[in-house]
Design a protein around this motif. Sequence first.
Motif, mmCIF file in Angstrom:
data_model
loop_
_atom_site.group_PDB
_atom_site.id
_atom_site.type_symbol
_atom_site.label_atom_id
_atom_site.label_comp_id
_atom_site.label_asym_id
_atom_site.label_seq_id
_atom_site.Cartn_x
_atom_site.Cartn_y
_atom_site.Cartn_z
ATOM 1 N N GLY A 127 0.813 -1.210 0.000
ATOM 2 C CA GLY A 127 0.000 0.000 0.000
ATOM 3 C C GLY A 127 0.850 1.265 0.000
ATOM 4 O O GLY A 127 0.581 2.214 -0.748
ATOM 5 N N VAL A 128 1.882 1.278 0.829
ATOM 6 C CA VAL A 128 2.777 2.445 0.891
ATOM 7 C C VAL A 128 3.489 2.629 -0.452
ATOM 8 O O VAL A 128 3.599 3.756 -0.972
ATOM 9 N N ALA A 129 3.963 1.526 -1.027
ATOM 10 C CA ALA A 129 4.649 1.607 -2.321
ATOM 11 C C ALA A 129 3.709 2.111 -3.410
ATOM 12 O O ALA A 129 4.143 2.818 -4.327
ATOM 13 N N SER A 130 2.420 1.777 -3.313
ATOM 14 C CA SER A 130 1.442 2.260 -4.290
ATOM 15 C C SER A 130 1.311 3.780 -4.226
ATOM 16 O O SER A 130 1.280 4.465 -5.261
ATOM 17 N N VAL A 131 1.225 4.306 -3.012
ATOM 18 C CA VAL A 131 1.111 5.760 -2.845
ATOM 19 C C VAL A 131 2.376 6.442 -3.361
ATOM 20 O O VAL A 131 2.310 7.476 -4.066
ATOM 21 N N VAL A 132 3.541 5.892 -3.026
ATOM 22 C CA VAL A 132 4.810 6.475 -3.481
ATOM 23 C C VAL A 132 4.895 6.443 -5.006
ATOM 24 O O VAL A 132 5.328 7.413 -5.644
ATOM 25 N N THR A 133 4.474 5.315 -5.602
ATOM 26 C CA THR A 133 4.514 5.201 -7.062
ATOM 27 C C THR A 133 3.626 6.244 -7.719
ATOM 28 O O THR A 133 4.026 6.889 -8.701
ATOM 29 N N ALA A 134 2.410 6.412 -7.191
ATOM 30 C CA ALA A 134 1.497 7.407 -7.755
ATOM 31 C C ALA A 134 2.112 8.802 -7.688
ATOM 32 O O ALA A 134 2.029 9.582 -8.646
ATOM 33 N N TRP A 135 2.754 9.127 -6.581
ATOM 34 C CA TRP A 135 3.390 10.441 -6.425
ATOM 35 C C TRP A 135 4.537 10.617 -7.415
ATOM 36 O O TRP A 135 4.672 11.659 -8.059
ATOM 37 N N LEU A 136 5.351 9.574 -7.570
ATOM 38 C CA LEU A 136 6.485 9.658 -8.479
ATOM 39 C C LEU A 136 6.043 9.732 -9.937
ATOM 40 O O LEU A 136 6.656 10.439 -10.744
ATOM 41 N N VAL A 137 4.973 8.994 -10.286
ATOM 42 C CA VAL A 137 4.469 9.041 -11.662
ATOM 43 C C VAL A 137 3.963 10.442 -11.990
ATOM 44 O O VAL A 137 4.221 10.984 -13.073
ATOM 45 N N ARG A 138 3.244 11.047 -11.056
ATOM 46 C CA ARG A 138 2.738 12.400 -11.278
ATOM 47 C C ARG A 138 3.880 13.422 -11.342
ATOM 48 O O ARG A 138 3.794 14.420 -12.070
#
Length: 352
Positions: A241-252
Amino acid sequence: MTADFIAVVLLLAVTAYACAGGTDYGAGFWDLTAGGTERGRRPRWLIDHAMAPVWEVNNVWLIFVLVIMWTGFPTLFQTVFSAMWLPLALAVMGMVLRGAGFAFRKPSRRLADRRAYGAVFAVASVVTPFFLGAAVGGVASGRVAPGTEASADAWVNPTSLMFGLVAIATTAFLGAVFLTGDAHRFEAPELIGYFRRRALGSLAVLAALAVITGFVTHEDSPHVWHGLTHGLGLLFVVLAGVASVVTAWLVRRGPGAWMRVAAVGVVAAAVFAWGMAQRPYLIPTSLTVADAAGASATLTWLAIVTLVALVLVVPAVVLLYWLDTHGELEELTDAELTRDSGAAGEGTAHDT
């Protein structure tokens, strides 16, 4: 202890295939959904250039998984491949057709042939992960046990269906994230936003499917559900879950190497959560790691061979990806081939 070590190695190999092969399948998913010839021309151009140097190497991890299964845990191998032979056979057919479609699409001269081969590649890229996920779902739900005969119920059930859909969404997510970075690498700015939107959308779909799968697992596979909500299983669920949030932030934020690392972290944590949730079983709740393990001498030699293989294979794979991401494996253009041929001809004439 040796059996537990081999079980961890098996889980690591499955994780490697899920991440590397998942990215590969995901590129095929976006090839399928790119649209018609003109609309999908640029996305498919990027997919061809991004996949061409490395797409075959992902099968190394699949072969590694199979070797560990049939030598380290022969009972597991016999049970799974006896009860799940149909979805696994369909997945293998998908792998073969997918590879053939990708290999023959680019050199084909006729537009109709390119379309046909492209369709085979794209459809097989979706079908294959679905059937692999369905087989894993059948194992996780405990519908397979030593002596179980092949039946549709083993892989046509709520857990298998959700695992199959999650597998497709996972590959789409990985493929979109990696293609976002590749669009930046190949200097195609219009495709950065194109695949960024798809990365975020597929991540949202994956998160929704993961929640639904949790509810299905609660009813259909209580042992796995308990493992996912306690101990190490829960820890890896939180990490995913944490990695998902981090990925979304990095993609944006924009393309970068850490974006890919975070995306791989999502999938790796999810696979480990499933593996930890099944402990101490390889097949809940009928086959433990200890019961499925082969002879002690076989496991010892398998551990030695595995360590040697990792020392040889992992650096080679890392080097391959490094060469690819630094543009060292790009195909020569027609202009470069013509220039090189001309230079060779001039050199021959000069020598004469």
